[in-house]
Scaffold this active site. Structure first.
Site, PDB file in Angstrom:
ATOM      1  N   LEU A 168      47.531 -34.469 -29.361  1.00  0.00           N
ATOM      2  CA  LEU A 168      48.808 -35.191 -28.954  1.00  0.00           C
ATOM      3  C   LEU A 168      47.977 -36.911 -28.260  1.00  0.00           C
ATOM      4  O   LEU A 168      49.485 -37.867 -28.028  1.00  0.00           O
ATOM      5  CB  LEU A 168      49.735 -34.691 -27.851  1.00  0.00           C
ATOM      6  CG  LEU A 168      50.188 -33.031 -28.113  1.00  0.00           C
ATOM      7  CD1 LEU A 168      50.823 -32.668 -26.741  1.00  0.00           C
ATOM      8  CD2 LEU A 168      51.211 -33.707 -29.317  1.00  0.00           C
ATOM      9  N   SER A 169      47.366 -37.138 -27.591  1.00  0.00           N
ATOM     10  CA  SER A 169      46.477 -37.932 -27.340  1.00  0.00           C
ATOM     11  C   SER A 169      46.409 -39.266 -28.298  1.00  0.00           C
ATOM     12  O   SER A 169      45.043 -38.663 -28.642  1.00  0.00           O
ATOM     13  CB  SER A 169      45.552 -38.288 -25.945  1.00  0.00           C
ATOM     14  OG  SER A 169      46.623 -37.517 -24.720  1.00  0.00           O
TER      15      SER A 169
ATOM     16  N   GLU B  89      47.247 -43.983 -14.056  1.00  0.00           N
ATOM     17  CA  GLU B  89      46.798 -42.850 -14.201  1.00  0.00           C
ATOM     18  C   GLU B  89      45.186 -41.862 -13.552  1.00  0.00           C
ATOM     19  O   GLU B  89      44.699 -41.412 -13.868  1.00  0.00           O
ATOM     20  CB  GLU B  89      45.390 -42.391 -16.280  1.00  0.00           C
ATOM     21  CG  GLU B  89      46.532 -43.691 -16.880  1.00  0.00           C
ATOM     22  CD  GLU B  89      47.134 -42.534 -17.796  1.00  0.00           C
ATOM     23  OE1 GLU B  89      46.244 -41.384 -18.410  1.00  0.00           O
ATOM     24  OE2 GLU B  89      47.742 -42.960 -18.664  1.00  0.00           O
TER      25      GLU B  89
ATOM     26  N   ARG C 293      45.768 -47.098 -21.113  1.00  0.00           N
ATOM     27  CA  ARG C 293      47.068 -46.903 -19.857  1.00  0.00           C
ATOM     28  C   ARG C 293      47.219 -47.054 -18.515  1.00  0.00           C
ATOM     29  O   ARG C 293      48.043 -47.091 -17.911  1.00  0.00           O
ATOM     30  CB  ARG C 293      46.337 -45.337 -20.272  1.00  0.00           C
ATOM     31  CG  ARG C 293      45.568 -44.241 -21.541  1.00  0.00           C
ATOM     32  CD  ARG C 293      45.814 -42.800 -21.276  1.00  0.00           C
ATOM     33  NE  ARG C 293      45.750 -42.148 -22.760  1.00  0.00           N
ATOM     34  CZ  ARG C 293      45.298 -40.863 -22.382  1.00  0.00           C
ATOM     35  NH1 ARG C 293      45.605 -40.544 -21.708  1.00  0.00           N
ATOM     36  NH2 ARG C 293      44.707 -40.661 -23.844  1.00  0.00           N
TER      37      ARG C 293
ATOM     38  N   HIS D 140      40.239 -43.187 -20.602  1.00  0.00           N
ATOM     39  CA  HIS D 140      40.018 -43.530 -18.880  1.00  0.00           C
ATOM     40  C   HIS D 140      38.137 -44.472 -18.709  1.00  0.00           C
ATOM     41  O   HIS D 140      37.882 -44.190 -19.293  1.00  0.00           O
ATOM     42  CB  HIS D 140      40.302 -42.310 -18.554  1.00  0.00           C
ATOM     43  CG  HIS D 140      41.396 -41.549 -18.307  1.00  0.00           C
ATOM     44  ND1 HIS D 140      41.287 -39.942 -18.973  1.00  0.00           N
ATOM     45  CD2 HIS D 140      42.428 -42.468 -17.743  1.00  0.00           C
ATOM     46  CE1 HIS D 140      43.375 -39.911 -18.948  1.00  0.00           C
ATOM     47  NE2 HIS D 140      43.145 -41.545 -18.516  1.00  0.00           N
TER      48      HIS D 140
ATOM     49  N   CYS E  10      36.745 -34.909 -15.389  1.00  0.00           N
ATOM     50  CA  CYS E  10      38.533 -34.499 -15.949  1.00  0.00           C
ATOM     51  C   CYS E  10      39.100 -34.277 -14.768  1.00  0.00           C
ATOM     52  O   CYS E  10      40.170 -34.111 -15.281  1.00  0.00           O
ATOM     53  CB  CYS E  10      38.895 -34.983 -16.740  1.00  0.00           C
ATOM     54  SG  CYS E  10      38.261 -36.344 -18.096  1.00  0.00           S
TER      55      CYS E  10
HETATM   56  O1  SUG Z   1      45.159 -37.804 -21.127  1.00  0.00           O
HETATM   57  N1  SUG Z   1      43.592 -35.045 -23.367  1.00  0.00           N
HETATM   58  C1  SUG Z   1      43.690 -35.438 -21.329  1.00  0.00           C
HETATM   59  C2  SUG Z   1      42.495 -35.590 -21.672  1.00  0.00           C
HETATM   60  C3  SUG Z   1      41.955 -36.560 -20.418  1.00  0.00           C
HETATM   61  C4  SUG Z   1      41.061 -36.578 -19.778  1.00  0.00           C
HETATM   62  N2  SUG Z   1      41.233 -37.320 -17.912  1.00  0.00           N
HETATM   63  C5  SUG Z   1      40.036 -38.266 -17.346  1.00  0.00           C
HETATM   64  N3  SUG Z   1      39.265 -38.748 -18.799  1.00  0.00           N
HETATM   65  N4  SUG Z   1      39.686 -38.064 -16.529  1.00  0.00           N
HETATM   66  C6  SUG Z   1      44.564 -37.267 -22.127  1.00  0.00           C
HETATM   67  O2  SUG Z   1      44.143 -37.763 -22.943  1.00  0.00           O
HETATM   68  C7  SUG Z   1      45.050 -33.739 -25.140  1.00  0.00           C
HETATM   69  C8  SUG Z   1      46.434 -33.431 -24.842  1.00  0.00           C
HETATM   70  C9  SUG Z   1      46.464 -32.620 -26.566  1.00  0.00           C
HETATM   71  O3  SUG Z   1      45.836 -33.305 -28.088  1.00  0.00           O
HETATM   72  O4  SUG Z   1      46.886 -31.514 -26.664  1.00  0.00           O
HETATM   73  C10 SUG Z   1      45.068 -34.466 -23.297  1.00  0.00           C
HETATM   74  O5  SUG Z   1      46.025 -34.872 -23.098  1.00  0.00           O
END
Ligand code: SUG
Length: 441
Positions: free
Chosen positions: A22-23, A173, A209, A245, A364
């Site tokens: 999703l990201s 974020e 973000r 991030h 994270c």
């Molecule tokens: O927002 N992954 C999160 C990972 C967050 C990492 N956080 C920090 N760096 N602090 C994001 O991208 C993946 C979801 C998916 O692909 O199903 C996801 O949301």
């Protein structure tokens, strides 16, 4: 060990952890799209990491997983009927939407909120602002429960603000883009807010973000001294290389500030901030990682700096890294070097592969806070781990979680009830009453 002021709240990884890709801009999430996940291993790996921190004598808290699938979002979007009918309709009409409301992304607690300790604020209050996470749909549905949960945990000791939700394009974020430098946790600090760009800048193919405007707004609503609130812009090349991030390319704990040469956009501003910190933070210890030693690509694929840096006995520091770092000889050489030239004297590796495959390293998974003894006593202790609670959580996860989950399984109606059964038993175990929407219907 005496309490140094630091507590980490880790997101307990939920039963629907999966790889739905999703990201965008998060290379690991894209790379592992459609792979089979193991929610049970994911949650146990997260709990093992929490235990490791507790073993250092540092209090450890946790956040509840959010209610997933989030049927309330589907109802708002016009899907109606029983839970089963809603899932069936969404599965048929918009399977991607269904995957979004199933994401276990609240595990990455660093994105839950921004925290400012009372010692830094003019009104001597703790300030917490839940992140709106509005850049990614699956994350934008987190803030409501996040705020409720933060109030439940910190309501007696902190001012929990509203997230900035009503301003289009203004992403926030949370702590993933926020650093605090200080001589010791409980001494006044300097907070660095790192942003991707102004909300009004247009980008080609790059997802920034964190909006500059939100970072600045938070520094004001948290009542920080303007001389102690500092701002740095992420380097576009770093974002494009996968540092969606900033906590993938820089890291701070007390007087230590580690950053990659290409982490920030403006070298002159960085130098100005480094001088300011050198003049005002006793023992300030900046460590720059040069591209010729470790490239941005290596930093992103190893997640070297997405580690937890914690103060342990004798004012020494421990770095808790993802085990993947061990596959990178340049990172291992760098670690040896800093062990002999900085307060970082201890290195530990953790296996959190399930989270890493979605782009979430040790840093994270945790929301780091600083509180004094009085404040610690006012935190809702139901959210603080004890060895017994940790065992109970392990048992509950083992009882309920699947050890295999494909994105296609999200269309299976049984998963809804399985997930809610776990959450229901979890709230009973912790004696929380009804906190989830499905419990209040
Ligand atoms: O927002 N992954 C999160 C990972 C967050 C990492 N956080 C920090 N760096 N602090 C994001 O991208 C993946 C979801 C998916 O692909 O199903 C996801 O949301």
């Amino acid at each position: 060990m005496t309490f140094s002021g630091e507590i980490n709240f880790d997101g307990l990884i939920g039963p629907t952890h999966n790889y739905a890709g999703l990201s965008q801009g998060n290379l690991a999430s894209q790379k592992h799209f459609n792979k089979t996940s193991n929610p049970q291993a994911a949650a146990l790996q997260g709990l093992d990491k929490m235990r490791l921190i507790m073993d250092q004598g540092i209090p450890q808290g946790f956040f509840l997983p959010h209610e997933r699938p989030h049927l309330k979002t589907l109802r708002v979007l016009g899907f109606d009927g029983t839970d089963e009918e809603i899932i069936n309709r969404a599965a048929k009409q918009n399977p991607i939407l269904l995957k979004n409301v199933y994401s276990a992304s609240s595990m990455w607690a660093a994105n839950a909120a921004t925290f400012s300790p009372s010692i830094d604020s003019f009104d001597q209050n703790i300030h917490i602002t839940p992140a709106n996470l509005n850049t990614m749909f699956h994350r934008s549905i987190e803030h409501e429960f996040t705020k409720a949960q933060l109030e439940l945990i910190f309501g007696d000791v902190a001012e929990v603000h509203d997230p900035f939700i009503n301003i289009s394009g203004y992403g926030d974020e949370g702590a993933a883009n926020h650093l605090r430098l200080c001589e010791q946790h409980l001494k006044p600090g300097f907070q660095i807010f790192v942003y991707g760009s102004s909300a009004f800048e247009v980008h080609q193919g790059m997802i920034a973000r964190q909006a500059e405007e939100i970072s600045k707004a938070i520094s004001v609503t948290h009542q920080l001294d303007p001389d102690r609130a500092l701002f740095l812009k992420q380097n576009e090349q770093a974002i494009s290389a996968g540092s969606f991030h900033n906590d993938i390319v820089s890291l701070a704990n007390e007087e230590v500030f580690i950053f990659h040469q290409e982490a920030f956009a403006d070298r002159i501003e960085l130098e100005r901030i480094l001088h300011h910190l050198k003049d005002h933070v006793k023992g300030f210890h900046p460590i720059e990682i040069f591209s010729e030693d470790i490239s941005l690509d290596d930093l992103v694929s190893s997640y070297l700096l997405n580690s937890q840096l914690i103060t342990v006995k004798n004012n020494e520091m421990m770095m808790l890294l993802p085990k993947e770092v061990q596959n990178h000889s340049n990172c291992m050489r760098w670690l040896e070097e800093i062990k002999s030239s900085s307060p970082i004297k201890h290195i530990e590796f953790v296996d959190i592969l399930q989270s890493m495959m979605n782009g979430g390293g040790p840093a994270c998974l945790r929301f780091k806070i600083t509180v004094n003894n009085d404040e610690l006593n006012q935190i809702n202790e139901k959210f603080l781990l004890t060895p017994k609670k940790l065992m109970d959580l392990r048992a509950l996860v083992t009882k309920h979680y699947r050890d295999k989950l494909n994105p296609a399984d999200l269309l299976d109606n049984n998963l809804v009830q399985e997930s809610y059964r776990f959450l229901d038993e979890l709230t009973q175990l912790l004696d929380l009453g009804n906190v989830y929407d499905f419990q209040k219907l």
